[in-house]
Design a protein around this motif. Structure first.
Motif, PDB file in Angstrom:
ATOM      1  N   TYR A 190      37.565 -93.320   5.393  1.00 47.01           N
ATOM      2  CA  TYR A 190      36.623 -92.377   4.799  1.00 47.01           C
ATOM      3  C   TYR A 190      37.362 -91.044   4.750  1.00 47.01           C
ATOM      4  N   PRO A 191      37.296 -90.340   3.613  1.00 44.16           N
ATOM      5  CA  PRO A 191      38.124 -89.137   3.469  1.00 44.16           C
ATOM      6  C   PRO A 191      37.843 -88.084   4.538  1.00 44.16           C
ATOM      7  N   GLU A 205      32.854 -93.284   8.593  1.00 46.95           N
ATOM      8  CA  GLU A 205      33.948 -93.725   9.453  1.00 46.95           C
ATOM      9  C   GLU A 205      33.602 -94.984  10.220  1.00 46.95           C
ATOM     10  N   LEU A 212      33.479 -90.857  15.808  1.00 46.33           N
ATOM     11  CA  LEU A 212      32.453 -91.789  15.333  1.00 46.33           C
ATOM     12  C   LEU A 212      32.872 -93.245  15.496  1.00 46.33           C
ATOM     13  N   ILE A 253      28.303 -81.169   5.834  1.00 47.96           N
ATOM     14  CA  ILE A 253      29.651 -80.690   5.547  1.00 47.96           C
ATOM     15  C   ILE A 253      29.992 -81.045   4.104  1.00 47.96           C
ATOM     16  N   GLY A 254      30.648 -80.126   3.455  1.00 48.42           N
ATOM     17  CA  GLY A 254      31.015 -80.289   2.056  1.00 48.42           C
ATOM     18  C   GLY A 254      31.071 -78.901   1.448  1.00 48.42           C
ATOM     19  N   HIS A 270      28.907 -83.663   9.315  1.00 44.19           N
ATOM     20  CA  HIS A 270      28.827 -84.400   8.059  1.00 44.19           C
ATOM     21  C   HIS A 270      27.688 -85.435   8.055  1.00 44.19           C
ATOM     22  N   GLY A 275      25.243 -82.676  -0.068  1.00 44.60           N
ATOM     23  CA  GLY A 275      25.963 -83.105  -1.264  1.00 44.60           C
ATOM     24  C   GLY A 275      25.782 -84.589  -1.492  1.00 44.60           C
ATOM     25  N   ASP A 276      26.359 -85.078  -2.560  1.00 47.34           N
ATOM     26  CA  ASP A 276      26.219 -86.503  -2.859  1.00 47.34           C
ATOM     27  C   ASP A 276      26.968 -87.345  -1.827  1.00 47.34           C
ATOM     28  N   GLY A 277      28.022 -86.789  -1.253  1.00 51.02           N
ATOM     29  CA  GLY A 277      28.721 -87.505  -0.200  1.00 51.02           C
ATOM     30  C   GLY A 277      28.000 -87.318   1.125  1.00 51.02           C
ATOM     31  N   ILE A 283      27.816 -90.776   4.003  1.00 50.98           N
ATOM     32  CA  ILE A 283      27.703 -90.835   5.465  1.00 50.98           C
ATOM     33  C   ILE A 283      26.277 -90.563   5.936  1.00 50.98           C
ATOM     34  N   LEU A 301      34.988 -80.968  -1.188  1.00 44.34           N
ATOM     35  CA  LEU A 301      35.725 -80.341  -0.090  1.00 44.34           C
ATOM     36  C   LEU A 301      36.982 -81.100   0.320  1.00 44.34           C
ATOM     37  N   THR A 302      36.924 -82.424   0.255  1.00 48.54           N
ATOM     38  CA  THR A 302      38.105 -83.186   0.677  1.00 48.54           C
ATOM     39  C   THR A 302      39.041 -83.479  -0.491  1.00 48.54           C
TER      40      THR A 302
HETATM   41  C1  LIG Z   1      32.683 -87.031  10.277  1.00 47.70           C
HETATM   42  C2  LIG Z   1      33.340 -86.457   9.101  1.00 47.70           C
HETATM   43  N1  LIG Z   1      33.859 -87.264   8.186  1.00 47.70           N
HETATM   44  C3  LIG Z   1      34.472 -86.777   7.109  1.00 47.70           C
HETATM   45  C4  LIG Z   1      34.563 -85.435   6.927  1.00 47.70           C
HETATM   46  C5  LIG Z   1      35.280 -84.910   5.720  1.00 47.70           C
HETATM   47  N2  LIG Z   1      34.383 -84.480   4.669  1.00 47.70           N
HETATM   48  C6  LIG Z   1      33.962 -83.221   4.614  1.00 47.70           C
HETATM   49  S1  LIG Z   1      32.963 -82.924   3.305  1.00 47.70           S
HETATM   50  C7  LIG Z   1      33.134 -84.511   2.755  1.00 47.70           C
HETATM   51  C8  LIG Z   1      32.487 -84.985   1.494  1.00 47.70           C
HETATM   52  C9  LIG Z   1      32.004 -83.904   0.669  1.00 47.70           C
HETATM   53  O1  LIG Z   1      31.360 -84.406  -0.436  1.00 47.70           O
HETATM   54  P1  LIG Z   1      29.928 -83.912  -0.851  1.00 47.70           P
HETATM   55  O2  LIG Z   1      28.952 -84.152   0.225  1.00 47.70           O
HETATM   56  O3  LIG Z   1      29.635 -84.544  -2.152  1.00 47.70           O
HETATM   57  O4  LIG Z   1      30.056 -82.332  -0.952  1.00 47.70           O
HETATM   58  P2  LIG Z   1      30.816 -81.458  -2.010  1.00 47.70           P
HETATM   59  O5  LIG Z   1      32.055 -80.984  -1.338  1.00 47.70           O
HETATM   60  O6  LIG Z   1      31.088 -82.286  -3.208  1.00 47.70           O
HETATM   61  O7  LIG Z   1      29.862 -80.351  -2.277  1.00 47.70           O
HETATM   62  C10 LIG Z   1      33.940 -85.235   3.617  1.00 47.70           C
HETATM   63  C11 LIG Z   1      34.260 -86.644   3.410  1.00 47.70           C
HETATM   64  C12 LIG Z   1      33.997 -84.607   7.906  1.00 47.70           C
HETATM   65  N3  LIG Z   1      34.031 -83.298   7.822  1.00 47.70           N
HETATM   66  N4  LIG Z   1      33.397 -85.145   8.965  1.00 47.70           N
END
Ligand SMILES: Cc1ncc(C[n+]2csc(CCOP(=O)(O)OP(=O)(O)O)c2C)c(N)n1
Ligand SMILES: Cc1ncc(C[n+]2csc(CCOP(=O)(O)OP(=O)(O)O)c2C)c(N)n1
Ligand code: SF4
Ligand code: SF4
Ligand SMILES: [Mg+2]
Ligand SMILES: [Mg+2]
Lengths: 344, 631, 344, 631
Positions: B285-286, B313, B341, C53-54, C72, C96-98, C103, C130-131
């Motif tokens: 997971y990124p 994760e 996690l 988080i995002g 997150h 966010g969508d992620g 998660i 963000l990633t």
């Molecule tokens: C436990 C954990 N896993 C992964 C991340 C990394 N991470 C941060 S934001 C994100 C996804 C962001 O996507 P989205 O929710 O669509 O928000 P956007 O940035 O597009 O607004 C990820 C995978 C994290 N911070 N914490």
């Protein structure tokens, strides 16, 4: 085992003592699944039961197939790895209303959305059995349990509705004791390419006894159960009642069928492919006077995840030379010879 | 050339003075550190990358440290939008990106502001005056232009309008202003190449390849590159630019490339899976800074790699466990918060004794912490971060190149011992680059994994290493059930009996401790038993420790160095080696985690040297601590 | 701040530098929310923004209210604690969508099911911003991203469909740039007692630029957007087209309206309370020729979670003496006096 | 009375012999251990509980150990369906449930089978022959009835048809056979009460209260109880039943009750929240053996407790963090696998410096492990199981009664230092009961939490203990933002700067270490500095260690005991105390986790004594280890 002799239900039983409470609905489901396996001619070595944690999740120990009793809520995630690694395996996910819809709700959503080819059997007893009777996400409002001594206040989740919302393309329902129908439904689930979501109403005799009695009770069954069959009119009560649609409110209603003329009564024919109708059917509530929809409620196949992944893997590899040496030497390189520099 | 910048400089008295002092020629240097800093949009990472390539081709040894902003695209000109790239190169072995740059290229006021403190006293600043307008100054928090005050009096300053120079150089291509200014970085690179007397051709080739479909862009960039270079030649005397000669390093013969830790890790995993003859399944997971591994591996499908971006994760590690169960080599990767996690599922892998590689690209913590900064504060989590007694081998890479071997080693142990293995790297290693003598895969032992087939056996029957049989679903006649509940030692069935749990706990522990039988004895990096003091490290602190110990010894100190790859189990002789020292220093980018383990395991008075700032150690910091401990 | 002076949008801005990429759709949403706050007369001290988080989840830093940038996917869980502890607070969840559907999908499901009184703003840019641009659960099939260089193969989740499946009772949609409509929609979400799910189409200029252009593009907007209003006919294309229902297939279709006679054309009137219609509306796909449903799609209030919990807490406590000493002395006790035993 | 069982026994030669030898009268005993064992349906826990109550009322000191089957309701008669309850009571201080029972009540063959090994040689077995039919024997894995072979020749056996006796005694109430047999346990209890000369009245009262709405059931149970008692009186001589006198223990004056660890923990949390003047928010997800806390607290709403059964453990802790943020005292609870899932969120609580109590009711691990068995193998996880440097106070309860004080202490620290606190207990403590001199709440210091109101301050401004201000949303004029990213020391805004991260890391560490200023110095439990050896423990091993050390000293060994409640930070004088010993033994129900911490922190040669079998230590095991270490 000889490949030539067809296996009997008992051949799918392990030597392990079954450890559910006497009278638990899980026994009946085990019997139904073993029978289904035998009837389908399933190959035990190619069959994998993957479960989370809960009474229901003990299931794999009793199946003479491959089995993995994983951790709470994560069976769909683990199954995804199994199926991607070996798409030839027949993967059955066993989960409970807590395992699959509480802690595991997210994995459930994503395995359905991705459409992994597997069968998901959700044993819904509307309670946490293994941890001694706390209410679950499917428990009805007002459920008194050790953790809700004054009654639960949350609105319950409806598994079928949730599955549809998550993008499921196969939804079926059965009752633990409905041994006659169970193999047929499970076979349909198995035949469906993609994620098949099967909700099994399972009686927890210890912590939630008879919670489904309102519609599972044998004598009343014809009046409380709607067994669906694709292409057939949605009739129950021995054909005297049927399900019709009020197009204005977009809701289902019960109509009386006179002299078998269901068409005149406006009874609809069950169309498995109709997603909207599936949503209406899973939402029918016994306590609101409607019969409970059972059988295959929805099926509309689409490509499955592991198939697409595999195809892409193969496509991407096409024409490429698999040369590890070359891979690590990729990019700009230079040669140093006899401790002297030579640019390449 | 619009001349503006020169005029600006001419106006200011102190500057002019300085300029005169600094017109040296082709100075011979053993090592030089250059830092390119600019706005995130200025292409500094690219510039740094190409300069690295060029340095490697010139035969110098090198180490780099890219320093990104935390934001995706911070507003232009802000201090938090500054992107920097530092490279240290020389004719001696180079192992850190350098404590303090000799040369700072500052493409705007914010870059100057945020990077000045690091510059060596008397170091050279090259600044683009074209970006030092009022707006940019204000964004960087300057009230006046530092180029015009005496703020920079302790440095050498060479400031001129690079922007204008660039526009001039690409004018013939008829690009828009914005587009044209994109070549600023190539212009600057050209200038720096001139300073170090480097060949431009490889970069020209690279530009042509990169912009194959946009030849005019390639041409403009090449023109800028050449113009920068030419500017060095012509402007030299007036501008006070030095020229440096840095010799080639003495190097083992062989084929070389530069490699970042991220690349090397990915290649190592592919090689590791190949050496155990298994397809790899990568569930992830990124998360910063772990995502590049997912990106790289998802392009390597032809090597039997399946990548799966899971919903989180937990699903990532569970899918990898599932794939291992089904007979592939499951790998999962994340950084601190994501690894947290995965703890519960790691326990499942321990209990079911399935091979699994868990990569942790550490970042600054705790919690979300400093996602883009480096740290090595997840060692505790790696060793101890699970419920119950759940032993797991842990190994750590010391450098970008080392990540390759460590990945292979992790795969080997996972499969040979049927166990999850944690592989630690960090944000610094992931992004840093160094020259790599590319090995031949045949140099590594090929140890194919075996999936058991044959007579029915208990799924928990073990070989002489205590590894259990690996029976994959699909194998006729061997159907069995596994899971996270304690299992009977003999049959593999669920068993809650006291004696059995004790036996299984002991067995799991003995199996993991037995991994020590398969790893090399610990060696000293420098010095040995006779020395007065020992510095012990792990992971990416290798470079600064190595240099610091070398320098200390050069200064007459009897100090040895030892660097641990296998953090659990330790090499068998480690205790013996440590017990030979009264003074043991353990520099770590955390609050003292390895220190805990060494003191526990060997009862030696290991003393911590801790740095938790999101930045790698400076050599000088460790040198000072050595001096202090030696008294 | 003086309680008497009405606050202006700018009064809801913090002194923190906004750190999104220039041109990011998040800016517009921030503006829209700040304006909404001002128009609603929101009390900053009573307002809490809780995010995961995002990129989107950075939002709270820019609101001069209380704010919690959590971890997150977990904002709904954290918000549940906040709201149960203090139901008087006005809780806004930013995700966010992620964050909210990958998660955090499970917490999203449960906060909707429980019907916590809060506003959930899901910034859908169909990408992980963000990633650095990996595909997300809402990314369309075939999305090329750093983690799917050959295109994604999973079927995307439809946020509104998922929310409905989870039991949401308020669903709305807006576009980042639709500043005219945004405050109205957000005010409706705020007024709704219970969990309000608002999907905001947000352009990620860096990693997924113009992914919504097909229906957000200004010039085409009248033909690609269906702005819903309760009790009004579902018309678009300047009133020349409308949405009708095919009662047989239970699907929506576009009908042409001649001379404004939408009734004749069979155009349906938007009924916010109709859950089935809501399901059909959120499922309309621009790329299938349908307009995208925007505005308040569904609202049908039910008691909210924190209200029920509070009521039960109060009820359960009624008439009971709160005596800690008595509590710990409950059950069978005995007295030992002067080191001699005396049974009580 | 049907006489069957007596006939059975008369048939067997060895038995008859034994019976004659064992007709002693009212033997005086310092301590006795009784184990009730039967099918899960036989009500053994209830029997044990009532016998405990009766023992407490008789003034003996006592300790109990309920031993449940892992299954909810295992099929009747199976070995894995056996439920047992052990009680140790005496006129001396009792701190363990006893190494080996003196008396085993075996309600069926499976109960005999699974519990016989634990019985003291020569111990008394009371068996219900009515359940020793062929079917039950087979289910228990007996080929012949052990009552009729010489398998039990080393024990005293008293076997007769308790089932028949019970049926006879309740016949007048006209219950069905199944229903009537339910009173078997009360019949048995009556018999045992007679053996120890106990008053039946409290139990009669309890039965009347319990079956208030079913008076006929109450009456039947009372009749059975009386019949069992009467049977003892009449059958005494023939049956060889002993009578025992166990005196009252010397006890502090005061009001007493018995309490299980589970109850005491719940009460302690309620008291703890009350002492800091905060409503409690309890977010949890069911898991064995932690769930009872959720159950108990959900009945205490009138004490300002809000309970929330979350969708999973992550949501549970996050909701508790949210509640703390909003100004309440957030508490969350789970056991090993669930705690593993909470690691990431704990980091958030560390970073945002919010009060939070995390209760871990430890069970056998790793992974799902042995859910119903006890262990203390989550200490590593408690101390180290998070990403980054994330220090958190950790305290552990040593006994059911101690859980009350520990809970209060955890609440105090959380609020006073604005920090998450981990409170460790385990499955053994949770279920075990002991007499409790009920304290007065006024004995505890009342330290109301303060939510800041007033002039705007940085949300990260700190008091002299380094605790940050607690500003709850809803407070006018103090709006601010917090989160998991590193914060500026002064302003609380996001800050990635190296020096700031170092400073914040140091501050978080210093704050948690500062908790040591608020806790009492470590004391010895027994012995002290002059002794030859020290035994150090934590948590539920207190009882067996204490007894073992006492016995060893009685045997002439100079051994001291020290038991640690505050596991992080340690009491300030702990190092000094430990360094006074060359020989330090650390018994733990894990593979040596506290041992690691002691060696790390104090560089003392602490040696582990490990037991990982899901069972508490036996006194004898520790005694033997002491003897061995003393040489
Ligand atoms: C436990 C954990 N896993 C992964 C991340 C990394 N991470 C941060 S934001 C994100 C996804 C962001 O996507 P989205 O929710 O669509 O928000 P956007 O940035 O597009 O607004 C990820 C995978 C994290 N911070 N914490
Ligand atoms: C991480 C984790 N959390 C909690 C538990 C405890 N637990 C085991 S099963 C279960 C719920 C069981 O309910 P359900 O899934 O409905 O299964 P059932 O027992 O009713 O068949 C819980 C909460 C666990 N084993 N692991
Ligand atoms: S507790 Fe309920 S679900 Fe579990 S085994 Fe017993 S009857 Fe079945
Ligand atoms: S990456 Fe995309 S979503 Fe994130 S700030 Fe930049 S434009 Fe906005
Ligand atoms: Mg259930
Ligand atoms: Mg997004």
């Amino acid at each position: 085992m000889n490949d030539m002799t067809p296996l009997k239900p008992n051949d799918f039983a392990t030597d392990q003592e079954v450890r559910w409470c006497p009278g638990c609905g899980d026994y009946a489901i085990l019997k139904g699944v073993q029978r289904t396996m035998a009837e389908m001619g399933a190959r035990p070595e190619n069959t994998v039961f993957i479960s989370g944690i809960g009474c229901s999740s003990r299931f794999p120990y009793y199946m003479e197939t491959y089995g993995f009793h994983t951790i709470h809520g994560r069976a769909p995630a683990l199954a995804t790895g199994v199926k991607l690694a070996n798409p030839d395996l027949d993967v059955w996910i066993i989960t409970g209303d807590g395992d699959g819809l509480s802690i595991g709700g997210n994995h459930m959503m994503h395995v359905l959305r991705r459409n992994l080819d597997c069968q998901i059997l959700l044993f819904n007893n509307e309670i946490y059995g293994l941890t001694k009777g706390q209410y679950s996400p499917t428990s009805r409002e007002g459920t008194r349990s050790p953790s809700t001594p004054y009654g639960s206040v949350d609105h319950p989740a409806e598994p079928g509705t949730f599955a549809l919302g998550s993008g499921a393309r196969f939804i079926a329902r059965c009752i633990d004791t409905a041994q006659k129908q169970m193999p047929g439904i499970l076979k349909r689930a198995h035949a469906h390419k993609g994620a098949s979501f099967v909700e099994l109403y399972q009686n927890c005799i210890v912590y939630n006894d008879d919670v489904f009695a309102g519609f599972t009770e044998k004598k009343q069954a014809p009046f409380t159960q709607l067994w669906l069959e694709h292409g057939q009119p949605m009739l129950f009560a021995n054909g005297e009642k049927g399900i019709a649609l009020d197009a204005d409110t977009l809701s289902l209603k019960i109509v009386h069928v006179v002299d078998g003329d269901w068409e005149a009564a406006g009874v609809r024919v069950h169309d498995e492919k109709n997603r909207v109708m599936a949503g209406l059917l899973v939402a029918m509530r016994h306590n609101e006077g409607m019969p409970v929809a059972l059988g295959v409620i929805y099926e509309d196949p689409a490509p499955s995840f592991e198939e697409d992944v595999r195809t892409q893997n193969v496509e991407a590899a096409k024409g490429k030379v698999v040369d590890l040496e070359a891979l690590i030497k990729k990019g700009q390189t230079w040669e140093v010879n006899q401790k002297k520099l030579r640019e390449v | 050339m619009q001349g503006g910048p020169i005029r600006e400089q001419e106006r200011t008295e102190p500057m002019a003075t300085k300029l005169k002092e600094t017109t040296a020629h082709a100075e011979q240097r053993e090592a030089v550190t250059v830092r390119f800093a600019g706005d995130s949009g200025d292409g500094m990472q690219l510039t740094g990358g190409q300069f690295t390539q060029s340095t490697a081709l010139a035969g110098s040894d090198l180490a780099t440290f890219p320093d990104f902003p935390a934001e995706i695209r911070a507003p232009q000109g802000t201090t938090f939008g500054v992107s920097a790239f530092q490279i240290n190169f020389g004719s001696e072995a180079i192992e850190t990106a350098g404590d303090a740059p000799d040369i700072l290229v500052a493409m705007n006021p914010a870059a100057l502001k945020t990077n000045l403190a690091a510059l060596k006293p008397g170091g050279l600043i090259i600044a683009d005056t074209g970006e030092f307008g009022a707006r940019n100054l204000k964004k960087a928090g300057y009230e006046e232009s530092p180029l015009e005050t005496d703020e920079l009096k302790d440095y050498q300053l060479v400031a001129f309008d690079i922007s204008a120079q660039t526009l001039e150089s690409v004018k013939e291509f008829g690009l828009g202003n914005k587009e044209a200014l994109r070549s600023k970085n190539m212009w600057t690179l050209g200038l720096v190449l001139w300073m170090f007397d480097r060949d431009r051709q490889p970069i020209v080739d690279w530009l042509n390849a990169k912009f194959l479909k946009k030849p005019e862009i390639a041409a403009a960039n090449i023109a800028a590159l050449n113009a920068g270079h030419a500017y060095g030649e012509t402007a030299e005397v007036q501008q006070g630019l030095g020229r440096y000669q840095v010799g080639a390093a003495e190097t083992e013969p062989g084929l070389y490339r530069t490699v970042t830790g991220g690349e090397s890790l990915a290649l190592g995993l592919v090689a590791g899976a190949s050496l155990v003859d298994l397809p790899m399944f990568f569930g992830s997971y990124p998360i910063t800074p772990a995502s590049p591994l997912l990106h790289t591996l998802s392009r390597l499908k032809e090597f039997g790699v399946t990548t799966f971006q899971a919903e989180d994760e937990i699903a990532a590690i569970c899918s990898a466990i599932g794939a291992s169960y089904a007979g592939q080599l499951g790998v999962t990767s994340s950084s601190g918060p994501g690894i947290a996690l995965k703890g519960e599922a790691m326990g499942l892998a321990v209990m079911t004794e399935l091979p699994l590689v868990i990569v942790n690209s550490q970042r600054g913590g705790p919690s979300t912490g400093l996602p883009t900064k480096t740290e090595q504060s997840d060692l505790y989590q790696a060793l101890y971060g699970r419920n119950g007694d759940a032993p797991m081998p842990v190994i750590a890479a010391r450098s970008p190149v080392d990540a390759f071997d460590c990945a292979i080693e992790a795969c080997r142990i996972a499969v040979e011992y049927m166990t999850p293995v944690m592989l630690l790297t960090d944000g610094y290693i992931g992004n840093a680059a160094e020259p790599w003598r590319v090995p031949s895969i045949d140099d590594y032992e090929h140890r194919p994994a075996r999936h058991y087939e044959g007579e029915p056996v208990s799924p928990y029957s073990r070989d002489e290493k205590l590894a259990r049989v690996w029976i994959k679903p699909g194998t006729p006649g061997l159907m069995h059930r596994i899971g996270g509940i304690e299992k009977n030692y003999e049959t593999g069935n669920i068993d809650y009996a006291p004696a059995n749990h004790q036996k299984m706990t002991d067995t799991r522990q003995a199996k993991v401790e037995g991994v020590a039988d398969s790893i090399p004895d610990q060696d000293f990096e420098i010095g040995g038993p006779g020395d007065d003091m020992l510095v012990v490290g792990w992971g990416s602190t290798y470079g600064p420790i190595h240099q610091a110990v070398k320098r200390a010894r050069a200064g007459g100190a009897n100090v040895a160095q030892l660097h641990i790859r296998h953090l659990w189990p330790f090499p068998k002789n480690l205790g013996m080696l440590l017990r030979g020292f009264d003074k043991i220093l353990v520099p770590e980018m955390n609050t003292g985690q390895l220190k805990t383990v060494l003191r526990d395991q060997f009862l030696v008075d290991a003393q911590p040297l801790n740095k938790v700032s999101g930045q790698p150690f400076k050599i000088a910091e460790i040198e000072a601590a050595i001096a202090e401990m030696l008294g």
